[in-house]
Write a protein that holds these residues in place. Sequence first.
Motif, PDB file in Angstrom:
ATOM      1  N   LEU A 352       0.827  -1.206   0.000  1.00 53.41           N
ATOM      2  CA  LEU A 352       0.000   0.000   0.000  1.00 53.41           C
ATOM      3  C   LEU A 352       0.861   1.256   0.000  1.00 53.41           C
ATOM      4  CD1 LEU A 352      -2.728   1.392   0.119  1.00 53.41           C
ATOM      5  CD2 LEU A 352      -2.746   1.028   2.602  1.00 53.41           C
ATOM      6  N   LYS A 353       1.967   1.217   0.742  1.00 54.88           N
ATOM      7  CA  LYS A 353       2.889   2.366   0.747  1.00 54.88           C
ATOM      8  C   LYS A 353       3.425   2.626  -0.662  1.00 54.88           C
ATOM      9  CE  LYS A 353       6.075   2.723   3.874  1.00 54.88           C
ATOM     10  NZ  LYS A 353       7.213   2.369   4.757  1.00 54.88           N
ATOM     11  N   GLU A 354       3.756   1.545  -1.357  1.00 58.01           N
ATOM     12  CA  GLU A 354       4.262   1.669  -2.727  1.00 58.01           C
ATOM     13  C   GLU A 354       3.167   2.194  -3.652  1.00 58.01           C
ATOM     14  OE1 GLU A 354       6.502  -1.093  -6.115  1.00 58.01           O
ATOM     15  OE2 GLU A 354       5.844  -1.978  -4.216  1.00 58.01           O
ATOM     16  N   VAL A 355       1.945   1.699  -3.487  1.00 55.54           N
ATOM     17  CA  VAL A 355       0.821   2.143  -4.310  1.00 55.54           C
ATOM     18  C   VAL A 355       0.626   3.646  -4.176  1.00 55.54           C
ATOM     19  CG1 VAL A 355      -1.695   2.035  -4.581  1.00 55.54           C
ATOM     20  CG2 VAL A 355      -0.382  -0.069  -4.332  1.00 55.54           C
ATOM     21  N   ASN A 356       0.690   4.138  -2.944  1.00 61.25           N
ATOM     22  CA  ASN A 356       0.471   5.572  -2.699  1.00 61.25           C
ATOM     23  C   ASN A 356       1.494   6.433  -3.434  1.00 61.25           C
ATOM     24  OD1 ASN A 356      -1.810   5.346  -1.059  1.00 61.25           O
ATOM     25  ND2 ASN A 356      -0.595   4.987   0.787  1.00 61.25           N
ATOM     26  N   ILE A 357       2.717   5.943  -3.516  1.00 64.87           N
ATOM     27  CA  ILE A 357       3.758   6.685  -4.247  1.00 64.87           C
ATOM     28  C   ILE A 357       3.395   6.769  -5.722  1.00 64.87           C
ATOM     29  CG2 ILE A 357       6.175   6.650  -4.980  1.00 64.87           C
ATOM     30  CD1 ILE A 357       6.816   5.314  -2.263  1.00 64.87           C
ATOM     31  N   PHE A 358       2.980   5.635  -6.279  1.00 71.59           N
ATOM     32  CA  PHE A 358       2.628   5.591  -7.699  1.00 71.59           C
ATOM     33  C   PHE A 358       1.392   6.435  -7.995  1.00 71.59           C
ATOM     34  CE2 PHE A 358       5.773   2.424  -7.880  1.00 71.59           C
ATOM     35  CZ  PHE A 358       6.027   2.089  -9.197  1.00 71.59           C
ATOM     36  N   LEU A 359       0.442   6.451  -7.077  1.00 72.43           N
ATOM     37  CA  LEU A 359      -0.771   7.244  -7.274  1.00 72.43           C
ATOM     38  C   LEU A 359      -0.454   8.734  -7.377  1.00 72.43           C
ATOM     39  CD1 LEU A 359      -3.236   5.443  -4.824  1.00 72.43           C
ATOM     40  CD2 LEU A 359      -3.377   5.481  -7.319  1.00 72.43           C
ATOM     41  N   GLU A 360       0.587   9.150  -6.702  1.00 78.65           N
ATOM     42  CA  GLU A 360       0.996  10.560  -6.767  1.00 78.65           C
ATOM     43  C   GLU A 360       1.725  10.887  -8.065  1.00 78.65           C
ATOM     44  OE1 GLU A 360       3.314  11.418  -3.340  1.00 78.65           O
ATOM     45  OE2 GLU A 360       1.680  11.091  -1.903  1.00 78.65           O
ATOM     46  N   LEU A 361       2.330   9.856  -8.674  1.00 76.06           N
ATOM     47  CA  LEU A 361       3.158  10.084  -9.866  1.00 76.06           C
ATOM     48  C   LEU A 361       2.402   9.897 -11.185  1.00 76.06           C
ATOM     49  CD1 LEU A 361       6.417   8.213  -8.744  1.00 76.06           C
ATOM     50  CD2 LEU A 361       6.013  10.684  -8.764  1.00 76.06           C
TER      51      LEU A 361
END
Length: 487
Positions: A352-361
């Motif tokens: 989920l932490k990784e997903v949040n990064i991608f969602l911002e990019l």
Amino acid sequence: MRFIDDKSLNRLGFKTLLNRVETLSPYGAEKLKKIKNYLRGQEKELEIEFFKMETFLEFSEKNRDVVRNIEGVIHRLKNIKNVLNNCLKGNILDDVDFFELKVQGMLMQNLDEYLKELPKELEIFRLNDIKELIEALDPDGERVPTFYVYDSYSEKLKDIREKKKTIERKIFSSSDLEEISNLKEERLKVLVEEEQEELEIRKVLSMEVLKFGELYLENIDKIGNLDFLMAKVKFAQQYGGKRAKISTDMKISAKKLVNIEVREMLASKGKEFTPIDIELGSGVTIITGANMGGKSVALKTITENLLLFNYGFFVVAEEAEFPIVDFVFFVSDDMQDISKGLSTFGAEIMKLKEVNIFLELGTGFVVFDEFARGTNPKEGQKFVKALAECLNEQKSISLITTHFDGVAQANMNHYEVVGLKNVDFNKLKRKIEISENSMSLIQEYMDYRLEKTKDSEVPKDALNIAKLIGINEKFANIILQEYSKED
């Protein structure tokens, strides 16, 4: 930005699916091996690729003999890129190299004769003319699949070889040992002259190859692209693939969407796959339904076809519309990472932490299959509800399956597996009582279709399934009392 991780691809079985794509040449196989997803902003390029596939599909159905001839030639091609790259580096080629270049070059000429039959829309696959190079490698015009440094390359070489033959005849006919010894010394000098002259000819031929090297490599690239295109078309024909529309507003819409592997598995058991109808947009979509209801299969079916689309394949559906996405995440409940000492829930939180990064990019497609299933129900429900609310604010398309009540809100897209909702339980129970396989009967009656719903509560099919299988009556009554407390 990474498109999708290998673990997700393995979890979805997508690499295994791509192994079904059958290329004919090493050049096509290389294109498949190095396949890349299309990027947002490349909608026009993807549209062109789909157009070429559709055009070739129509052509192949009307011109089977031509396609067989094209396939026959491509199947005979070998990978000689290393030979060409070696020449482009300035190295002198040997006879084996020239043999391969000659044979493959003649095959390219044959192939281009068949490619003349392609429609104008596919003229991009027509090959560069390398006739001059073939003539250089075949100076006598014999058109046979052999090569050696021919006498016709050089009068000097021809004279040297005649001189060598004369000496060899004398050696063969002489009985004087001293004369034979002298003749052999003379022959050795001639052999050195022959090798020197052949080397000069190879230098000239290598320069000729160098002159046509880029054109030859372009032909190889065109053949690889054509081979790969043909393989994708054949894949679509074999599994019922259709051209999908390209969505530019993050929308997924599909009718009769199919998972190839599950359909085949069910067919082997004499059963039919229930195709999926689905409409998704930016924000979150919640899918609820009973165990055995096919929620996970639905997720994999949607994701598999999205991946096919983004890699330039037709999708397996009656009709569909998909967007190009920046990334895909498939987070399922089998994510326990023993090597890092993480539980399933711990691994999900890390993801989920990784997903949040991608969602911002960027803007992508995110799937959570039974998120937080590995923690206690009260906490799990809160985590899933929070996850749904956060994802619903994003431009990306997100899918969550869950058993928890109260996750789907009025402003969220919510699908429910029909399940056993319309089943006559008394009739089914009577069948089960005389059957030896209750699970198989339940699966037969299970309705795997997805239907939109406004209800935030999840279906209570678990009790029905348990009763059908045959749980203790007292146990069933206690569960009913627990349900009544919720009301």
